[in-house]
Design an enzyme around this catalytic site. Structure first.
Site, short mmCIF file in Angstrom:
data_model
loop_
_atom_site.label_atom_id
_atom_site.label_comp_id
_atom_site.label_asym_id
_atom_site.label_seq_id
_atom_site.Cartn_x
_atom_site.Cartn_y
_atom_site.Cartn_z
N ARG A 10 7.82 -8.94 15.58
CA ARG A 10 8.18 -7.38 15.15
C ARG A 10 7.27 -6.54 15.69
O ARG A 10 6.02 -6.40 15.57
CB ARG A 10 8.26 -7.44 13.51
CG ARG A 10 8.73 -6.08 13.00
CD ARG A 10 8.81 -6.05 11.51
NE ARG A 10 9.46 -5.01 11.01
CZ ARG A 10 8.76 -3.72 10.62
NH1 ARG A 10 7.40 -3.73 10.70
NH2 ARG A 10 9.33 -2.84 9.99
N HIS A 35 0.96 -1.21 -0.06
CA HIS A 35 0.09 -0.08 0.00
C HIS A 35 0.78 1.32 -0.12
O HIS A 35 2.39 1.26 0.16
CB HIS A 35 -0.75 0.00 1.15
CG HIS A 35 -0.17 0.11 2.55
ND1 HIS A 35 0.70 -1.00 3.06
CD2 HIS A 35 -0.07 1.18 3.21
CE1 HIS A 35 0.98 -0.45 4.30
NE2 HIS A 35 0.94 0.62 4.41
N ASP A 73 0.66 5.11 1.66
CA ASP A 73 0.07 5.96 2.75
C ASP A 73 -0.54 7.40 2.35
O ASP A 73 0.05 7.99 1.49
CB ASP A 73 1.24 6.28 4.03
CG ASP A 73 1.80 5.19 4.63
OD1 ASP A 73 1.31 4.22 4.81
OD2 ASP A 73 3.08 5.34 5.15
N HIS A 91 4.67 0.12 0.20
CA HIS A 91 5.57 -0.66 0.89
C HIS A 91 4.62 -1.74 1.43
O HIS A 91 3.28 -1.65 1.20
CB HIS A 91 6.24 0.19 2.01
CG HIS A 91 5.08 1.00 2.88
ND1 HIS A 91 4.53 2.08 2.17
CD2 HIS A 91 4.57 0.91 3.99
CE1 HIS A 91 3.77 2.79 3.10
NE2 HIS A 91 3.78 2.10 4.13
#
EC number: 1.14.11.13
Length: 335
Positions: free
Chosen positions: A269, A202, A204, A259
């Protein structure tokens, strides 16, 4: 103190497109104390829409503290976390990303950067955590607001944007529609046969995003030739991502970077992303100082509220800006 995170229950049939082969590439690294930092920032925004920042001025102990408090929250029993969900859009969420069927291997907290505008869901987050968590969040948001406005000021100076603060003002004012997201990608009990989606590809929608994570890999960006590139994690640094809104205001000179996050490790993570957005009523269009001729504008004017609503109706990987691009006039010569 080390806390072992309890893996949440997630679907495991979320695989990365095998045609996308990650390859190594040199990500721009910008030292904010360098005299030519603003020149480097503009170059990185043009070539990658993405860069790493060192010597950023944010205290290391604040980063460590907020990460640990986020870990503590995600380690809570699901019955307590669920009291802060499902997100509205703020609050606690798992697996489901947005309202249109996108899924990922994660759980997350989404907070309004203006904590005075708390929802019932975000209140529940702080109700079940120590006061130090909220204090760390408030200080972190303050630092991210400072840093995001600083980056945009440097862009303004390098591009000689007039009037001054045309960009940075949008993230400084109290009406700024910014938010903080904390993601937890649980460790895998078994090593997957192939990479799985943690958070799908996607861009941002905001102006810029400031991302910081622990030392677990997983973040990838898509470069100009369509290749996916692994980003080496660095818990002491920040990564800056150009968003759709800044792409429009620079008339495509800066590109919002596509990304994603993949999960291919047994280590969990943790990432924290500050999305610096303009006020809801702000009119977004290419800056006239960068596009002297109106006919050269690539995008129609829209408000941030309109774009945000449009983005909310799309799938994660959809090209949202297409609805706002100017189309060439129809001509019989094109038939």
């Amino acid at each position: 103190m080390v806390i072992v995170l309890q893996p949440a229950s997630f679907d495991s049939n979320l695989y990365v497109n095998p045609k996308c082969k990650p390859r190594p590439v040199l990500i721009p690294v910008i030292d904010l104390t360098d005299s030519d930092a603003k020149t480097q920032i503009v170059k990185a925004c043009e070539e990658f829409g993405f860069f790493k920042v060192i010597n950023h001025g944010v205290r290391p102990d604040l980063l460590t503290q907020l990460e640990q408090e986020a870990i503590n929250f995600f380690a809570l029993h699901h019955s307590l976390k669920d009291k802060a969900g499902p997100p509205d859009p703020f609050g606690y969420g798992t697996k489901r990303i947005g309202p249109n069927g996108d899924l990922g291997w994660l759980e997350y907290i989404l907070l309004n950067a203006n904590l005075c505008l708390e929802s019932h869901k975000t209140t529940a987050i702080f109700r079940h955590t120590p006061a130090i968590f909220r204090e760390a969040v408030e200080e972190y948001i303050k630092e991210m607001k400072r840093m995001s406005s600083k980056f945009l000021e440097m862009v303004e100076e390098e591009l000689k944007i007039e009037p001054k603060e045309k960009l940075s003002r949008l993230v400084k004012v109290k009406e700024s529609d910014s938010c903080l997201r904390m993601n937890h990608y649980p460790e895998k009990e078994e090593t997957p046969v192939k990479e799985e989606i943690g958070f799908g590809e996607h861009t941002d929608p905001q102006l810029i995003s400031l991302l910081r994570s622990n030392d677990t890999e997983g973040l990838q960006i898509c470069v100009k030739d369509g290749t996916w590139v692994d980003v080496t994690p660095d818990h002491s640094s920040f990564f800056v991502l150009v968003g759709d809104t800044l792409q429009v205001m620079t008339n495509g000179r800066f590109k919002s970077v596509k990304h994603r996050v993949v999960t291919n490790t047994k280590r969990s993570r943790i990432s924290m992303i500050y999305f610096a957005g303009p006020p809801l009523s702000e009119k977004i269009a290419p800056l006239s100082c960068l596009v002297p001729k109106q006919d050269d504008c690539l995008y129609n004017e829209f408000t941030w509220s309109q774009y945000k609503l449009s983005a909310y109706k799309t799938k994660l990987g959809d090209y949202r800006l297409g609805l706002f691009e100017k189309r060439p006039p129809f001509s019989l010569s094109n038939v």
